[in-house]
Design a protein around this motif. Structure first.
Motif, PDB file in Angstrom:
ATOM      1  N   ILE A 191      39.177 -62.352  -5.831  1.00 49.38           N
ATOM      2  CA  ILE A 191      38.142 -61.805  -4.954  1.00 49.38           C
ATOM      3  C   ILE A 191      38.759 -61.166  -3.719  1.00 49.38           C
ATOM      4  CG2 ILE A 191      36.238 -62.459  -3.413  1.00 49.38           C
ATOM      5  CD1 ILE A 191      35.476 -64.560  -5.566  1.00 49.38           C
ATOM      6  N   ASP A 192      39.724 -61.830  -3.147  1.00 51.95           N
ATOM      7  CA  ASP A 192      40.355 -61.294  -1.937  1.00 51.95           C
ATOM      8  C   ASP A 192      41.060 -59.966  -2.213  1.00 51.95           C
ATOM      9  OD1 ASP A 192      39.427 -63.402  -0.460  1.00 51.95           O
ATOM     10  OD2 ASP A 192      41.303 -64.534  -0.515  1.00 51.95           O
ATOM     11  N   ARG A 193      41.647 -59.833  -3.390  1.00 53.32           N
ATOM     12  CA  ARG A 193      42.294 -58.561  -3.714  1.00 53.32           C
ATOM     13  C   ARG A 193      41.253 -57.441  -3.799  1.00 53.32           C
ATOM     14  NH1 ARG A 193      46.657 -57.759  -8.516  1.00 53.32           N
ATOM     15  NH2 ARG A 193      47.888 -58.999  -7.043  1.00 53.32           N
ATOM     16  N   LEU A 194      40.101 -57.725  -4.368  1.00 48.55           N
ATOM     17  CA  LEU A 194      39.029 -56.721  -4.428  1.00 48.55           C
ATOM     18  C   LEU A 194      38.553 -56.348  -3.032  1.00 48.55           C
ATOM     19  CD1 LEU A 194      37.051 -58.218  -7.432  1.00 48.55           C
ATOM     20  CD2 LEU A 194      38.048 -55.926  -7.396  1.00 48.55           C
ATOM     21  N   LEU A 195      38.357 -57.347  -2.190  1.00 42.75           N
ATOM     22  CA  LEU A 195      37.905 -57.072  -0.828  1.00 42.75           C
ATOM     23  C   LEU A 195      38.977 -56.324  -0.046  1.00 42.75           C
ATOM     24  CD1 LEU A 195      36.086 -60.446  -0.015  1.00 42.75           C
ATOM     25  CD2 LEU A 195      35.039 -58.247  -0.609  1.00 42.75           C
ATOM     26  N   ASP A 196      40.235 -56.628  -0.302  1.00 41.64           N
ATOM     27  CA  ASP A 196      41.319 -55.892   0.353  1.00 41.64           C
ATOM     28  C   ASP A 196      41.303 -54.421  -0.061  1.00 41.64           C
ATOM     29  OD1 ASP A 196      42.171 -58.194   1.613  1.00 41.64           O
ATOM     30  OD2 ASP A 196      43.841 -58.561   0.218  1.00 41.64           O
ATOM     31  N   LEU A 197      40.999 -54.151  -1.344  1.00 42.66           N
ATOM     32  CA  LEU A 197      40.934 -52.768  -1.809  1.00 42.66           C
ATOM     33  C   LEU A 197      39.890 -51.963  -1.046  1.00 42.66           C
ATOM     34  CD1 LEU A 197      41.241 -53.128  -5.707  1.00 42.66           C
ATOM     35  CD2 LEU A 197      42.912 -52.098  -4.159  1.00 42.66           C
ATOM     36  N   THR A 198      38.782 -52.608  -0.701  1.00 42.15           N
ATOM     37  CA  THR A 198      37.720 -51.911   0.034  1.00 42.15           C
ATOM     38  C   THR A 198      37.944 -51.928   1.539  1.00 42.15           C
ATOM     39  OG1 THR A 198      36.308 -53.877   0.305  1.00 42.15           O
ATOM     40  CG2 THR A 198      36.045 -52.598  -1.734  1.00 42.15           C
ATOM     41  N   GLU A 199      38.963 -52.679   1.993  1.00 44.31           N
ATOM     42  CA  GLU A 199      39.249 -52.847   3.420  1.00 44.31           C
ATOM     43  C   GLU A 199      38.058 -53.479   4.150  1.00 44.31           C
ATOM     44  OE1 GLU A 199      40.429 -48.959   4.783  1.00 44.31           O
ATOM     45  OE2 GLU A 199      42.336 -49.032   3.707  1.00 44.31           O
ATOM     46  N   ALA A 200      37.381 -54.404   3.463  1.00 40.61           N
ATOM     47  CA  ALA A 200      36.230 -55.080   4.052  1.00 40.61           C
ATOM     48  C   ALA A 200      36.660 -55.960   5.214  1.00 40.61           C
ATOM     49  CB  ALA A 200      35.522 -55.929   3.001  1.00 40.61           C
ATOM     50  N   GLY A 201      35.908 -55.887   6.302  1.00 36.40           N
ATOM     51  CA  GLY A 201      36.203 -56.677   7.487  1.00 36.40           C
ATOM     52  C   GLY A 201      35.002 -56.724   8.401  1.00 36.40           C
ATOM     53  N   PRO A 202      35.190 -57.080   9.655  1.00 35.13           N
ATOM     54  CA  PRO A 202      34.070 -57.186  10.586  1.00 35.13           C
ATOM     55  C   PRO A 202      33.268 -55.884  10.651  1.00 35.13           C
ATOM     56  CG  PRO A 202      36.040 -58.139  11.546  1.00 35.13           C
ATOM     57  CD  PRO A 202      36.474 -57.463  10.284  1.00 35.13           C
ATOM     58  N   GLY A 203      31.966 -56.030  10.433  1.00 32.55           N
ATOM     59  CA  GLY A 203      31.070 -54.886  10.545  1.00 32.55           C
ATOM     60  C   GLY A 203      30.937 -54.029   9.303  1.00 32.55           C
ATOM     61  N   THR A 204      31.760 -54.267   8.264  1.00 35.87           N
ATOM     62  CA  THR A 204      31.666 -53.482   7.032  1.00 35.87           C
ATOM     63  C   THR A 204      30.308 -53.691   6.377  1.00 35.87           C
ATOM     64  OG1 THR A 204      34.048 -53.648   6.608  1.00 35.87           O
ATOM     65  CG2 THR A 204      32.655 -53.089   4.746  1.00 35.87           C
ATOM     66  N   ARG A 205      29.652 -52.593   6.029  1.00 35.09           N
ATOM     67  CA  ARG A 205      28.405 -52.671   5.247  1.00 35.09           C
ATOM     68  C   ARG A 205      28.812 -52.664   3.774  1.00 35.09           C
ATOM     69  NH1 ARG A 205      25.795 -47.267   7.157  1.00 35.09           N
ATOM     70  NH2 ARG A 205      28.001 -46.725   6.829  1.00 35.09           N
ATOM     71  N   LEU A 206      28.660 -53.825   3.124  1.00 32.84           N
ATOM     72  CA  LEU A 206      29.168 -53.983   1.767  1.00 32.84           C
ATOM     73  C   LEU A 206      28.021 -54.224   0.793  1.00 32.84           C
ATOM     74  CD1 LEU A 206      32.351 -55.785   0.638  1.00 32.84           C
ATOM     75  CD2 LEU A 206      30.225 -56.334  -0.546  1.00 32.84           C
ATOM     76  N   LEU A 207      28.029 -53.465  -0.280  1.00 28.35           N
ATOM     77  CA  LEU A 207      27.077 -53.645  -1.373  1.00 28.35           C
ATOM     78  C   LEU A 207      27.806 -54.259  -2.554  1.00 28.35           C
ATOM     79  CD1 LEU A 207      24.389 -53.120  -2.942  1.00 28.35           C
ATOM     80  CD2 LEU A 207      25.314 -50.835  -3.472  1.00 28.35           C
ATOM     81  N   GLU A 208      27.259 -55.332  -3.090  1.00 26.93           N
ATOM     82  CA  GLU A 208      27.795 -55.937  -4.309  1.00 26.93           C
ATOM     83  C   GLU A 208      26.777 -55.748  -5.423  1.00 26.93           C
ATOM     84  OE1 GLU A 208      29.590 -60.156  -6.006  1.00 26.93           O
ATOM     85  OE2 GLU A 208      28.097 -60.184  -4.404  1.00 26.93           O
ATOM     86  N   ILE A 209      27.193 -55.147  -6.512  1.00 26.03           N
ATOM     87  CA  ILE A 209      26.328 -54.977  -7.679  1.00 26.03           C
ATOM     88  C   ILE A 209      26.732 -56.020  -8.709  1.00 26.03           C
ATOM     89  CG2 ILE A 209      25.617 -53.417  -9.521  1.00 26.03           C
ATOM     90  CD1 ILE A 209      26.094 -51.089  -7.654  1.00 26.03           C
ATOM     91  N   GLY A 210      25.885 -57.025  -8.863  1.00 31.53           N
ATOM     92  CA  GLY A 210      26.188 -58.155  -9.729  1.00 31.53           C
ATOM     93  C   GLY A 210      26.627 -59.354  -8.903  1.00 31.53           C
ATOM     94  N   THR A 211      25.675 -60.155  -8.443  1.00 29.46           N
ATOM     95  CA  THR A 211      25.948 -61.235  -7.492  1.00 29.46           C
ATOM     96  C   THR A 211      26.780 -62.356  -8.081  1.00 29.46           C
ATOM     97  OG1 THR A 211      23.818 -60.768  -6.429  1.00 29.46           O
ATOM     98  CG2 THR A 211      24.832 -62.903  -5.956  1.00 29.46           C
ATOM     99  N   GLY A 212      26.570 -62.617  -9.382  1.00 26.16           N
ATOM    100  CA  GLY A 212      27.121 -63.861  -9.913  1.00 26.16           C
ATOM    101  C   GLY A 212      26.457 -65.018  -9.191  1.00 26.16           C
ATOM    102  N   TRP A 213      27.238 -66.024  -8.839  1.00 21.19           N
ATOM    103  CA  TRP A 213      26.683 -67.158  -8.093  1.00 21.19           C
ATOM    104  C   TRP A 213      27.126 -67.136  -6.628  1.00 21.19           C
ATOM    105  CZ3 TRP A 213      27.872 -67.560 -13.303  1.00 21.19           C
ATOM    106  CH2 TRP A 213      26.810 -67.934 -14.129  1.00 21.19           C
ATOM    107  N   GLY A 214      27.541 -65.965  -6.143  1.00 24.82           N
ATOM    108  CA  GLY A 214      27.649 -65.770  -4.710  1.00 24.82           C
ATOM    109  C   GLY A 214      29.004 -65.903  -4.057  1.00 24.82           C
TER     110      GLY A 214
END
Length: 420
Positions: A191-214
């Motif tokens: 999961i962290d590698r995926l989030l690193d690819l998007t450069e997700a951090g403070p204030g990022t507006r992130l959409l996840e398609i397919g929640t799984g169990w969260g």
């Protein structure tokens, strides 16, 4: 309903529910010529494989290798004559064949899949292979029903064999063989590698398609991202919301029971983990166009997807498979080429790709072993012996696909130009 616990004894399922398992209890009968052709083709294929095939009555086939025992040869060949590989899986569900190591047997079959059927018969595939039912098309209503078929079975069932993160996708390990205790960390690493690819951090507006169990939404929110995550599974939504509430992150995560086609707004990052396989080939253009439309200029998309060779994907795309009938209705595993081409048509460029199929094989092994070890608890939840054999076959079949190299899994970074 009981089934023999010895993996190679002539197991007999008693009194399966005919309403729940109609094609297991009362399989459609093939004509004598069709059954005869199927038996001849299957015998020829098994005889050339590195398997040790033992039929009831003492006959043996194969060149040596993992043991496959066929307890009821007549029923086994008849089912394959009617439904091909669907019949092969249903024959396992009916305990007509078994193996001490089903993954080893299925790995051999997966590794030789292109040569199991003679080339002249392969060209006739459209004439004999079952077609996908129109009722399983992934329209908005159809997609909801297809997802519910699998993911709304029971949160308790999935919790029995998944780890504490409730992640139902390939983990990323540091080494092999993987120990069960390492699975949660390996899932978070993925999961962290995926989030690193998007450069997700403070204030990022992130959409996840397919929640799984969260779990991904939780880790993104812990980084300071503002997450909107959508699912078609009511069971998943409810548990994801509870986990987010217990983590004190409700102010950063919105979990919606919503089709990806109904999402609005603009996001700095989009993440989708092993969801494209459920979209269906007909809707891949819509899926990738939705990703592009939801992405802010300069935004980044991280996908994790199971893939298969392009020629095998094309062969499978028009036919109905055992996995589609019993596990993931309406789905189709794409090829890397199909992903890249559909993304490009939507105006998205593939920037990065990393494959880790052997990690999925290890993930599936850990799930399969845990499912086996907790069979009594699965039964206590109300899942009968036929279901448990079906689920065992599904996990072993999937693991074999990755061990043989027939399947892979990859993380892909997609970007789009600064302006449309």
């Amino acid at each position: 309903m009981k089934v023999s616990t010895s993996p190679c004894s002539p197991s007999v399922l008693t009194s399966p529910d005919p309403d729940r398992w109609p094609d297991i209890v009362s399989p459609r009968r093939a004509s004598r010529p069709r059954t005869a052709v199927a038996e001849r083709v299957v015998r020829h294929a098994l005889g050339r494989l590195p398997l040790r095939v033992r039929l009831a009555g003492g006959e043996s086939l194969g060149r040596g290798g993992p043991l496959l025992e066929i307890h009821r040869p007549e029923a086994f060949f008849r089912r394959i004559g009617v439904n091909g590989l669907i019949g092969f899986g249903e024959s396992y569900m009916a305990a007509e064949w078994d193996a001490p190591d089903p993954v080893a047997v299925l790995s051999v079959l997966a590794g030789h899949v292109a040569e199991l059927v003679p080339a002249p018969l392969q060209r006739l595939r459209p004439l004999w292979a079952p077609r996908q039912p129109a009722t399983r098309a992934n329209t908005p209503d159809g997609a909801r029903n297809n997802i519910s078929h699998h993911y709304d079975l029971s949160n308790e069932l999935f919790a029995l064999f998944l780890d504490e993160t409730m992640s139902y996708s390939a983990a990323l390990f540091r080494g092999f063989p993987a120990e069960p205790s390492l699975l949660p960390a390996a899932q978070r690493r993925k999961i962290d590698r995926l989030l690193d690819l998007t450069e997700a951090g403070p204030g990022t507006r992130l959409l996840e398609i397919g929640t799984g169990w969260g779990e991904l939404a939780l880790r993104a929110a812990a980084r300071g991202a503002r997450v909107t995550t959508v699912t078609l599974s009511a069971e998943q939504r409810d548990l994801a919301r509870r986990r987010i509430r217990e983590a004190g992150l409700e102010d950063r995560v919105e979990v919606c029971l919503r089709d990806y086609r109904q999402v609005t707004g603009e996001y700095d990052a989009v993440v989708s983990v092993e969801m494209v396989e459920a979209v269906g080939e007909e809707y891949w253009p819509v899926y990738f166009r939705t990703l592009e439309e939801r992405l802010a200029p300069g935004g980044r998309i991280a996908l994790q997807a199971i893939t298969m060779p392009d020629d095998r994907m094309r062969a499978a795309s028009a036919t109905h498979t055992w996995i589609q009938k019993y596990i993931f209705p309406g789905g189709l595993i794409p090829s890397s080429r199909a992903l890249e081409e559909n993304a490009a048509r939507a105006g998205l460029r593939t920037d990065r790709r990393a494959r880790f199929g052997t990690h999925y094989a290890e993930t599936l092994r850990l799930w399969r072993e845990r499912f086996h070890d907790r069979a009594d608890e699965v039964e206590a939840l109300g899942f009968d012996a036929t279901f448990r054999r079906m689920w065992t076959f599904y996990l072993a079949y999937s693991e074999a696909g990755f061990r043989s190299g027939y399947l892979n899994v990859e993380q892909v970074l997609l970007v789009r130009p600064e302006s449309r």
